[in-house]
Structure formats: C-alpha cells, structure tokens
Scaffold this motif. Structure first.
Motif, PDB file in Angstrom:
ATOM      1  N   ALA A 254      -4.656   6.234 -12.944  1.00 29.09           N
ATOM      2  CA  ALA A 254      -3.294   6.786 -12.901  1.00 29.09           C
ATOM      3  C   ALA A 254      -2.362   5.804 -12.202  1.00 29.09           C
ATOM      4  CB  ALA A 254      -3.294   8.131 -12.164  1.00 29.09           C
ATOM      5  N   PHE A 255      -2.846   5.187 -11.145  1.00 34.59           N
ATOM      6  CA  PHE A 255      -2.026   4.202 -10.431  1.00 34.59           C
ATOM      7  C   PHE A 255      -1.736   2.990 -11.314  1.00 34.59           C
ATOM      8  CE2 PHE A 255      -2.123   0.240  -7.848  1.00 34.59           C
ATOM      9  CZ  PHE A 255      -0.829   0.346  -7.375  1.00 34.59           C
ATOM     10  N   GLU A 256      -2.771   2.546 -12.019  1.00 31.67           N
ATOM     11  CA  GLU A 256      -2.643   1.388 -12.904  1.00 31.67           C
ATOM     12  C   GLU A 256      -1.531   1.618 -13.941  1.00 31.67           C
ATOM     13  OE1 GLU A 256      -6.427  -1.221 -14.423  1.00 31.67           O
ATOM     14  OE2 GLU A 256      -6.213   0.774 -15.242  1.00 31.67           O
ATOM     15  N   LYS A 257      -1.400   2.858 -14.397  1.00 28.03           N
ATOM     16  CA  LYS A 257      -0.392   3.167 -15.418  1.00 28.03           C
ATOM     17  C   LYS A 257       1.018   3.197 -14.848  1.00 28.03           C
ATOM     18  CE  LYS A 257      -3.289   5.734 -18.612  1.00 28.03           C
ATOM     19  NZ  LYS A 257      -4.248   6.720 -18.126  1.00 28.03           N
TER      20      LYS A 257
ATOM     21  N   VAL B 281       0.840  -1.208   0.000  1.00 26.94           N
ATOM     22  CA  VAL B 281       0.000   0.000   0.000  1.00 26.94           C
ATOM     23  C   VAL B 281       0.874   1.256   0.000  1.00 26.94           C
ATOM     24  CG1 VAL B 281      -1.907   1.211   1.103  1.00 26.94           C
ATOM     25  CG2 VAL B 281      -1.801  -1.254   1.240  1.00 26.94           C
ATOM     26  N   LEU B 282       1.945   1.231   0.768  1.00 29.47           N
ATOM     27  CA  LEU B 282       2.816   2.419   0.801  1.00 29.47           C
ATOM     28  C   LEU B 282       3.526   2.621  -0.539  1.00 29.47           C
ATOM     29  CD1 LEU B 282       4.142   2.258   4.477  1.00 29.47           C
ATOM     30  CD2 LEU B 282       2.303   3.686   3.523  1.00 29.47           C
ATOM     31  N   ASN B 283       3.840   1.500  -1.215  1.00 27.53           N
ATOM     32  CA  ASN B 283       4.385   1.577  -2.573  1.00 27.53           C
ATOM     33  C   ASN B 283       3.407   2.251  -3.511  1.00 27.53           C
ATOM     34  OD1 ASN B 283       6.921   0.673  -3.050  1.00 27.53           O
ATOM     35  ND2 ASN B 283       6.349  -1.495  -3.124  1.00 27.53           N
ATOM     36  N   ALA B 284       2.132   1.920  -3.326  1.00 30.21           N
ATOM     37  CA  ALA B 284       1.084   2.518  -4.173  1.00 30.21           C
ATOM     38  C   ALA B 284       1.020   4.024  -3.920  1.00 30.21           C
ATOM     39  CB  ALA B 284      -0.260   1.861  -3.894  1.00 30.21           C
TER      40      ALA B 284
ATOM     41  N   LEU C 165       1.563   6.980  -6.695  1.00 32.49           N
ATOM     42  CA  LEU C 165       0.641   8.104  -6.922  1.00 32.49           C
ATOM     43  C   LEU C 165       1.357   9.438  -6.755  1.00 32.49           C
ATOM     44  CD1 LEU C 165      -2.594   6.696  -5.252  1.00 32.49           C
ATOM     45  CD2 LEU C 165      -2.397   7.479  -7.618  1.00 32.49           C
ATOM     46  N   GLU C 166       2.284   9.465  -5.807  1.00 34.71           N
ATOM     47  CA  GLU C 166       3.053  10.697  -5.599  1.00 34.71           C
ATOM     48  C   GLU C 166       3.904  10.994  -6.835  1.00 34.71           C
ATOM     49  OE1 GLU C 166       5.581  10.706  -2.115  1.00 34.71           O
ATOM     50  OE2 GLU C 166       5.095  12.829  -1.762  1.00 34.71           O
TER      51      GLU C 166
END
Lengths: 488, 107
Positions: free
Chosen positions: A472-475, A280-283, A287-288
C-alpha cells in the motif's frame, strides 16, 4: 527485444509466459550486463554462467511445453553463504575460499524446483559479520548510487546487484539487519521473514537464534513471490516451523485501510538524522492517506537491543565458528608441527580481523566468571525486548521505523571503530532478537541523492500484514522512487 | 543486583591484556603482540557499551535462547546415506584414503 533491465519478477514472468522473451534472452542479457558493470561495484564474487544458461534453456523448454510459474525462467542471485551443490561457497572468507558444497541449501532446491535460474554468488561481509561489506575476503562491494559509499551489509552484494540492475532479485540473510539495512542503502526492498519461516539447511551459520534467509528485490510483490517459493517446514532444519504458508499474493492488494500502524517513540530519538526522520514521517503520512490509523507506541527496552545483540550474536558465533579447525574442510595452515598449533594457525590465518574480534568477544562473554553477568543477563533482557513487541502488536498491525540511522556512509568511515559500526544496526537488531518479520522499503532520497528506506515490522508469522502495508505504501509514495536508478 | 567483585572491577577497567591472551587461547586464536593493544581497546569499547545491561531489572525474568519456542524436534533414528563420502572427502585439506589426516598427535 524489450528492455530487460530493472524489470520486476512479476513483469518478467508475464513476458516469459507470453513468449515475448525467453529465459535465455534474459539470462544472457544479465550475464553481459554483469560482465560490463560488476567490476565497478564488485557485487558478484562468482558467476555460474554455464549452469545459468543450462537452467535457462531448461526453463524455456518447460515454458514451451505449457508449464508456468511465477519464478519459472527468472534469474536470481544468491548470497555466498548459501550452498549450491558442487559450487564454491566462500562466506566471504579465506577460511572457505575453496570450499565446494557437497549439497544444496533447501532454499536453492526450492528456487530451482520453481524454475528459477541462479546467476551467481554475491559479495558479503566475512561470515556475515559487518554492516558495510568491507570485511569481505574478496574486497568491498560498492554502492551503485555512489561508489565512494558502502552498500551496507552484510548482504551488500545482493543489494548492490539488484540496485544496479544486474539481477531482478537476490537472496540474502539477516542476523541483525543484514538484509534490511543494505536494502535501505541501495534503494531496494528487503525482507527478513519470521525466525523459522524459511529453512536454513545449507546456510553457513553465524548466530543460530537470529539468522534467517530472505528475499531482496525491486518491489514488495517480488519479495512476496520469492518468500512464497522458499517458505515452509524442512525436517533438515529443526528450527524451521511446521505451520502452513499462506498465499502471500492475497495481501498485496488489500490496501492499508483499517490497519493500525505504530510509531515506536523510542525509534524517533533526539539526534537522529533529520533527513531520515522526515522520510519516515512522510511514509507515515502516506499510510495515513491510504486509510491506516497511525498511533504512537512504546517499546521501552529498545535501547538495550545493541548491548543484548553484541553479547548473544558473538556468543553464538564463537560456538558456531569453532568448527573451523582445518581438519575436515576449509583452509588449513600448512606450517604447524602439532595438532594444537594447526588449529590455532588455521583459525588465525583463515579468519579476518572482524570475525576474530567477534569470536574473542563471544568467547569472553561465555567464559567462566562472566557467563551470568553477560550471556545470561542478555538472554533475560532479550525476553523483555520480546515482550515489548508482544505488547505493541496487541495494539497495532505493523510498526513503522527507520531501517537505518543514516543513508549509506563512506567507505572506511567506520572500519576503525567497531562500536560505531555496531550502532548502525540500532533499528534492525531488535527484530532479530524477537524473531519477528520485517521489511525495508525504499521511501525517499537524501539531499545527496542516496536512497533511504523505511522498515515495517509485524508480529510472528504475520508477513501478510507486512506485504499489505508495504504494498500500500509502495502505491502511494512518490513514483520517482521506483523510476530512479543509479547511473553506472 | 549482586555483582561479583572481580567482574565489577573488570567492567570498570575493560578487558586486560592478560585476559585477551587467555580468551585467545580458549578460542584457538593467536593475537600477534602488535595487535593486542587494538584488541584490548576495541573489546573494552564494546564491553563498556554492554555494561548498560546492568541497569535492567531482570529479577524473575526467564532467559530466551530461541525467539520461537517449538519444543524439541524428534525423528526416527534410521540409518540413511545422506551425503556422499567422496564428496565430503574432496573438501579435506589432506585426505588419506577414507580418513582425514592431521599432524601427528601421539609421540
């Protein structure tokens, strides 16, 4: 013929429009694949072969006549608590084993109108009460990534079917996480829309202030395509909300730049699964990097969600399920001398153990002397949980959390301990209590090779923000996540 | 927060066998003798978790029954044929003409 397995809807509909494949090709390919692979995972409990082929031929005629649409000719599976006219809808229960729906659910009508082909009905926990698909009358559904583990629940069949490449997408329903948790366990995308966004006409009721139908698919875009088709007001469902449905496709390419993503500190507690935390923190990092601003937020009443839910959901269920008395439809016990006995025998024989436990719990918290201390109290704490979300969405566009506390667990691991099973919903049920929309997106794998999803939550009717952040995360996430599939 | 004395005792000791029988009667369920113990145990386990709600100050907090408040929904009271009677009766365990039949109620 091109490879038709694990093709997202958006890809299939292009191939259909260009004439590269026909809907019948895709449908027959999937029906064959289901016949070969389903016995290993028990994701489908019933096929609708004849009507599927007929619908596919119909769609092909429409395509030939120049018609097009994102779901035209695309096969989809439906969780077996959503009614299809003249088809059996079991809700995973002996009670409805032979129930033939006299009408179709609004979502089915809408999918059919959009030209989708309905392949069959998927396995689920009995009356959607469970987090592992182990309470189904028709046997457990297994996780295609490791058949010794559960696919999650209650929409386990829909999640496993998509993950195993048996269908590009499926409908599920979500009362406390029943779309998002199995999506996480099976490595697919699952969306619970805002309460009232999708009509529940024709959905077998579990807990009426929490239930919502939603899409499960391979990509964020596919869930947006299906939501576009099924969302909207329906006079037949008085809880469906009459506000315009936006064009969801617009949000998919907006990117996360400028978005504020909140990390609720109460969701990142001591003792949580370290692999899940890291994913989750990687995600959040991803996003950042995509331009979002990450901020810590607080939802102080989070810890009360499980107790509130396990008062409200069983209370509503005990009321909803009082209709199953053997009189008008469903199972009837045939060895009762009196009407009273017939009611009790029918319910005792027709419901499984977990459903009976929840009816008992719900009846208890609603009974004289306990109503104020349990039910009314829970309704008040629910208000505080809703206020938590309202406050959080003043500061951020979406919240990022784990979808489930762990990756998929082993079959039988929690069946003897209902409380342990209930605690598995800890990250998802607040969302249902507040009514807000949330999406579970594949974000990584555990060291044992099991998928792990992250959950994004947005404010009421702000599905566009979810699609924006999730796409955006998926990309930006590790491409392996969308390329890797279970080997069956 | 004022708690009724009886309730407080129950919350401490969990649900009793007698209460399981009473609730089962209210819910029209039969709990076999050999299953009562497990029902007492699992319900008590869940209820003990639920008692955490007592810590929360809910003074002046309004209860929520629906997450999205849209007010009452009205429609014209018009007679319409929405469902086909024969289709509905097909699902009846023991239909009798246009009726649902049940075990004898009046002696």
């Amino acid at each position: 013929m091109p490879d038709l397995t694990y093709q997202p809807i958006a890809v299939l509909s292009k191939k259909l429009a260009s004439g590269e494949v026909s809907s019948k090709d895709i449908t027959l390919h999937l029906l064959d694949r289901i016949e070969r692979l389903n016995p290993a995972i028990n994701a489908f409990i019933r096929m609708e072969k004849e009507s599927a082929v007929r619908d596919a031929e119909e769609a092909d005629k429409k395509i030939a006549s120049g018609k097009s649409g994102p779901l035209l000719g695309v096969p989809i599976a439906v969780k077996d608590l959503i009614a299809i006219e003249n088809g059996v809808t079991t809700c995973g229960s002996r009670m409805l084993e032979n129930f033939v729906s006299p009408y179709s659910a609004k979502v089915v009508e809408k999918l059919r109108k959009a030209g989708a082909v309905i392949l069959g009905k998927t396995n689920m926990d009995e009356f959607a009460m469970g987090s592992s698909n182990e309470t189904s009358r028709f046997g457990p559904c297994l996780n295609p990534w490791n058949t010794e583990t559960v696919p999650g629940g209650s929409s386990g069949g829909s999640a496993a079917a998509v993950a195993a490449g048996l269908c590009p997408a499926a409908l599920g329903s979500d009362t406390g996480g029943s779309i998002r948790q199995p999506a996480s366990f099976c490595g697919i995308v699952g969306l619970k829309p805002t309460y009232g966004r999708v009509s529940r006409f024709g959905l077998v009721a579990f807990a009426s202030s929490l239930d919502q139908i939603g899409p499960m698919g391979l990509t964020v875009e596919d869930t947006a395509i299906i939501l576009q088709a099924i969302a909207g007001h329906d006079p037949m469902d008085s809880t469906s909300v009459d506000i315009p449905v936006p064009d969801y496709s617009e949000s998919l390419n907006e990117g996360a730049r400028g978005m504020v993503v909140g990390l609720p500190k109460e969701y990142y507690v001591k003792g949580m699964d370290e692999e899940v935390r890291a994913i989750v923190l990687n995600a959040a990092d991803a996003l950042e990097k995509a331009g979002a601003k990450i901020e810590e937020v607080s939802l102080p009443y989070t810890e009360y969600a499980v107790p509130v839910y396990y008062v409200i959901a069983p209370a509503e269920a005990s009321s909803n399920l009082s209709r199953y008395d053997g009189v008008k439809y469903g199972y009837r016990s045939d060895h009762s001398a009196t009407l009273e006995e017939m009611y009790a025998n029918t319910r005792t024989e027709g419901f499984g153990a977990e459903v009976k436990r929840r009816i008992m719990l719900g009846t208890y918290v609603l009974s004289a002397g306990y109503y104020d201390d349990y039910y009314l109290k829970a309704q008040k704490v629910r208000t505080l949980i809703i206020n938590d979300f309202k406050d959080a969405f003043k500061k951020c566009d979406v919240l990022l959390t784990p979808a489930a506390p762990t990756p998929a667990f082993k079959l039988g691991e929690k069946t003897d301990n209902p409380l342990k099973m209930y605690l598995n919903d800890i990250f998802t049920i607040n969302v249902n209590l507040a009514g807000v929309p949330a999406i579970s997106v594949p974000a990584g794998f555990s060291s044992a090779g099991m998928p792990v999803g992250v959950q994004m939550i947005a404010d009421n009717f702000n599905e566009p923000a979810l699609f924006r952040a999730a796409a955006a995360f998926e990309k930006t996430r590790d491409p392996e996540i969308s390329q890797k599939h279970p080997s069956l | 927060m004022a708690l009724q004395k009886g309730v407080a005792q129950t919350l401490v000791s969990g649900i009793t066998q007698e209460e399981v029988h009473k609730i089962a009667r209210l819910a029209n369920l039969k709990i076999p003798v050999e299953a009562v113990g497990n029902m007492v145990e699992t319900l008590s386990d869940v209820l003990s978790h639920i008692t955490a709600l007592r810590e929360v100050d809910t003074e002046n907090v309004k209860p929520t029954s629906h997450p999205i408040t849209s007010g009452n929904v009205f429609r014209a009271d018009e007679v319409k044929e929405i469902f086909d009677r024969d289709k509905i009766l097909k699902n009846a365990p023991t239909p009798d003409g246009n009726y649902f039949s049940v075990p004898r109620v009046i002696e």
